[in-house]
Scaffold this motif. Structure first.
Motif, short mmCIF file in Angstrom:
data_model
loop_
_atom_site.label_atom_id
_atom_site.label_comp_id
_atom_site.label_asym_id
_atom_site.label_seq_id
_atom_site.Cartn_x
_atom_site.Cartn_y
_atom_site.Cartn_z
N GLY A 1 1.19 -1.39 0.27
CA GLY A 1 0.23 0.03 -0.25
C GLY A 1 1.08 0.99 0.51
N TRP A 2 2.27 1.26 -0.04
CA TRP A 2 2.95 2.56 -0.34
C TRP A 2 2.01 3.19 -1.31
CZ3 TRP A 2 6.14 3.57 -3.99
CH2 TRP A 2 6.47 2.60 -5.12
N GLU A 3 2.19 2.64 -2.50
CA GLU A 3 1.49 3.45 -3.36
C GLU A 3 0.92 4.56 -3.01
OE1 GLU A 3 2.69 -0.56 -5.11
OE2 GLU A 3 1.57 -0.06 -3.54
N GLN A 4 -0.12 3.71 -2.89
CA GLN A 4 -0.79 5.34 -2.27
C GLN A 4 -0.51 6.28 -1.41
OE1 GLN A 4 -1.91 1.31 -1.97
NE2 GLN A 4 -3.24 2.02 -3.81
N ALA A 5 0.31 5.27 -0.24
CA ALA A 5 0.56 6.67 0.33
C ALA A 5 1.60 8.26 0.01
CB ALA A 5 1.44 6.42 1.59
N ALA A 6 2.24 6.96 -1.75
CA ALA A 6 3.24 8.13 -1.97
C ALA A 6 2.35 9.23 -2.96
CB ALA A 6 3.85 7.00 -2.43
N SER A 7 1.30 8.92 -2.87
CA SER A 7 0.76 9.77 -4.05
C SER A 7 -0.60 10.43 -3.40
CB SER A 7 -0.55 8.58 -4.88
OG SER A 7 -0.93 7.37 -5.65
N LYS A 8 -0.39 10.78 -2.28
CA LYS A 8 -1.05 11.40 -2.05
C LYS A 8 -0.32 12.99 -2.07
CE LYS A 8 -3.35 13.27 2.31
NZ LYS A 8 -3.99 12.85 4.00
N PRO A 9 1.04 13.18 -1.15
CA PRO A 9 1.67 14.45 -1.83
C PRO A 9 2.24 15.32 -3.12
CG PRO A 9 3.26 12.03 -0.35
CD PRO A 9 2.05 11.30 -0.79
N ILE A 10 2.31 14.00 -4.06
CA ILE A 10 2.76 13.83 -5.35
C ILE A 10 1.60 14.68 -5.91
CG2 ILE A 10 2.73 13.01 -7.59
CD1 ILE A 10 4.16 10.99 -6.67
N GLU A 11 0.18 14.33 -5.53
CA GLU A 11 -1.06 14.92 -5.85
C GLU A 11 -1.60 16.06 -5.53
OE1 GLU A 11 -4.16 12.64 -4.60
OE2 GLU A 11 -3.58 10.71 -5.94
N GLU A 12 -1.09 16.33 -4.31
CA GLU A 12 -0.65 17.68 -3.69
C GLU A 12 0.30 18.97 -4.85
OE1 GLU A 12 0.40 17.38 0.41
OE2 GLU A 12 -2.08 16.95 1.39
N ALA A 13 1.29 18.39 -4.24
CA ALA A 13 2.06 19.32 -5.65
C ALA A 13 1.63 19.11 -6.60
CB ALA A 13 3.83 18.39 -5.42
N LEU A 14 1.40 18.79 -7.87
CA LEU A 14 0.48 18.79 -9.08
C LEU A 14 -0.47 20.05 -8.95
CD1 LEU A 14 0.85 15.48 -10.32
CD2 LEU A 14 1.77 17.16 -10.53
N ALA A 15 -1.18 19.78 -7.24
CA ALA A 15 -2.94 20.91 -7.62
C ALA A 15 -1.82 21.98 -7.59
CB ALA A 15 -3.05 20.47 -6.23
N VAL A 16 -0.83 22.76 -6.74
CA VAL A 16 -0.08 23.77 -6.68
C VAL A 16 0.74 24.14 -8.42
CG1 VAL A 16 2.32 24.34 -5.94
CG2 VAL A 16 0.43 23.53 -4.15
N VAL A 17 0.70 23.05 -8.80
CA VAL A 17 1.59 23.45 -10.15
C VAL A 17 0.34 24.13 -10.60
CG1 VAL A 17 2.57 22.64 -12.31
CG2 VAL A 17 3.18 21.85 -9.93
N ALA A 18 -0.99 23.02 -11.49
CA ALA A 18 -2.14 23.55 -11.66
C ALA A 18 -2.81 24.79 -11.68
CB ALA A 18 -2.65 22.21 -11.65
N SER A 19 -2.53 25.38 -10.49
CA SER A 19 -2.95 26.73 -9.76
C SER A 19 -2.68 28.05 -10.47
CB SER A 19 -3.24 26.54 -8.20
OG SER A 19 -1.67 26.54 -7.89
N LYS A 20 -0.95 27.50 -11.02
CA LYS A 20 0.06 28.64 -11.24
C LYS A 20 -0.30 29.10 -12.48
CE LYS A 20 4.45 27.59 -8.81
NZ LYS A 20 5.30 26.91 -8.63
#
Length: 543
Positions: A487-506
């Motif tokens: 299940g590490w993949e799901q745990a790793a996905s969360k910070p990546i999705e948050e970082a991409l959300a910041v990128v998308a907001s620019k």
């Protein structure tokens, strides 16, 4: 005359020294260094030819002091850059290098010499002297020019009871000492070993004891060039009524050459084909094979790993009749442990007198300094501890400390009117041979290989919207060699999705590269969460 070592200083291997006088170059030895465990995938390591590459037309010859790989293994790579450089060496050395060059489809220009010969090579006046080593036909070379007299020992020792009766030419050394040696390049390998290296024939009782007491097969591993040691094994096999087979391509080739040239005496009927040997009782069998340094593809390693037709088991005796080259300790001990696990008796330098070094110890070096009384000394062929120990011996015998040069590869020594001084430096990097490529593999590539081996790799697939950079599908992870909890993949996905959300907001023009953001964020999370740094590859695909 300018003297520039391009290999062999601070290491055991890739020995090569360039002598320059009146615009011409003479090369003494051109060997390889074998890779260590932290250099995965590398076959051999060469001297750096870049300092002479633009001047290959000025090279008047390559002098080879003897036939060991760390002195001749680089010759094929140099001759690929200029094939007609004359190769100057003794009969056995020429036979060994010619056979090696045939594999590279190179037909060399050769010039055979022997002890006592004196020849010209361009502006260099060369005189050859016999030296005793662990391979026959070793030569030291005295190089005379208007700038002075230099003596290069090659690898040597002073065995007073050599198996072939060929002693180091100490009277010749003394004669050169009377003439005046301006610079002495001398083998340093055993400079930190007190006393004198014991004679080869002192091994005979221990080898005979192995043959007398072995209840089944005897497997002997030695360097494929150690003709003297192989002769001792053949003699013992003959005395005890055993048949012998050579195993390993280099062993078969080198022993065939040595026998054809008369350096190895093989009684009729003693050496047989492997197929014949397999039909004999175990008590009548001796195998002589390669792999004494734990090389993974050599016959000995394959026997230890149960990957060879010879199945080693209880009652078999393994005789490691060779030295332990620095850096190979772990590989050799793994083999010893494996054979012991299978019930074999392993006889080696650590528990029996079955090997002596081919290099002069401290007492012999001091003796040489006192005979030669050189003005200046350049210790060669050794790691830093060996070079420094050799230098200390030179100073103790009365040589001016400022005329004893402990230097790195690439540092030039100028000899002018009999006086030596450090004059500069040229490139002398490690040149890595990786399969069919030479000099292409870099330290960065090796670092990545080490990371792959230790940490594994993760590939991330991200499917994104081209306009916003947002994910349209969950991230997919493909790992190799990386180990973590389920299940590490799901745990790793969360910070990546948050970082991409910041990128998308620019605004589009200010957005960071999506692949770089994913890679950076995952690496940071893995370091914090798992203390691991695998190789990460991110592939972003627009939907």
């Amino acid at each position: 005359m300018r003297i520039t070592p391009l290999g062999g200083l601070g290491e055991i291997g890739r020995n090569m020294t360039v002598f320059e006088h009146n615009g011409k170059l003479l090369i003494v030895d051109c060997g390889v260094l074998f890779p260590e465990e932290n250099q995965p995938g590398i076959d051999v390591i060469l001297p750096d030819f870049s300092a002479i590459r633009s001047r290959l037309a000025d090279v008047v010859g390559i002098v080879l002091t003897h036939g060991h790989e760390d002195h001749i293994g680089g010759v094929p790579y140099l001759l690929k850059e200029r094939a007609d450089i004359p190769v100057i060496a003794s009969k056995l050395t020429l036979a060994l290098i010619t056979a090696k060059l045939e594999e590279h489809r190179i037909k060399p220009r050769t010039r055979q010499v022997k002890e006592g010969d004196r020849i010209d090579a361009g502006p260099f006046d060369l005189e050859f002297l016999a030296v005793n080593h662990s391979i026959p036909d070793g030569l030291a070379v005295a190089i005379r020019t208007a700038a002075g007299l230099v003596l290069h020992t090659g690898d040597f020792k002073m065995d007073q009871f050599p198996l072939d009766g060929r002693k180091t030419d100490l009277p010749g050394f003394a004669r050169l000492g009377d003439e005046g040696v301006d610079l002495f390049l001398v083998d340093s390998t055993n400079a930190d070993v007190p006393g004198f290296t014991i004679p080869e024939d002192d091994l005979a009782p221990a080898i005979d004891q192995v043959f007398r007491t072995a209840p089944r097969r005897i497997v002997v591993s030695s360097f494929a060039s150690h003709v003297h040691r192989i002769q001792q094994i053949l003699d013992a096999a003959e005395r005890h009524g055993r048949k012998v087979a050579f195993v390993g391509r280099s062993m078969v080739r080198n022993m065939g050459i040595a026998a054809d040239l008369g350096y190895l005496r093989i009684p009729d009927g003693l050496v047989v084909d492997m197929k014949v040997l397999e039909k004999l009782p175990a008590t009548d069998i001796v195998l002589i094979c390669t792999g004494s340094q734990g090389e993974p593809m050599a016959a000995l390693s394959r026997m230890a790993n149960k990957e060879h037709v010879i199945d080693i088991g209880p009652g078999d005796t393994i005789l490691l009749a060779s030295s332990l080259i620095p850096g190979n300790e772990n590989a050799i001990y793994r083999i010893i442990n494996a054979f012991t696990r299978w019930g074999a008796n392993v006889v080696h330098k650590g528990n029996a007198k079955v090997h002596v070094s081919g290099h002069a110890s401290a007492g012999e070096l001091a003796y040489c300094y006192n005979i030669l009384r050189p003005t200046a000394v350049l210790p060669v062929h050794g790691e830093w501890r060996h070079l420094t120990a050799n230098a200390a011996i030179a100073v103790r015998t009365g040589i001016d400390e400022e005329q004893v040069f402990v230097v790195e590869d690439g540092v030039s020594i100028d000899l002018v009117a009999g006086k030596a001084r450090v004059s500069g430096r040229v490139a002398a990097d490690l040149v890595l041979v990786d399969g069919g490529t030479t000099g292409v593999a870099t330290e960065d590539a090796l670092t990545e290989r080490r990371v792959l081996a230790e940490e594994g790799s993760i590939t991330v697939l991200a499917i994104i919207q081209p306009d916003t950079g947002k994910l349209t599908e969950p991230l997919e992870f493909f790992s190799r060699g990386f180990v973590a909890e389920p299940g590490w993949e799901q745990a790793a996905s969360k910070p990546i999705e948050e970082a991409l959300a910041v990128v998308a907001s620019k605004p589009a023009k200010d957005r960071d590269d999506v692949e770089e953001v994913i890679t950076r964020t995952l690496a940071r999370w893995l370091t914090r969460r798992h203390r691991r740094n695998p190789v990460i590859t991110t592939i972003a695909v627009e939907e």
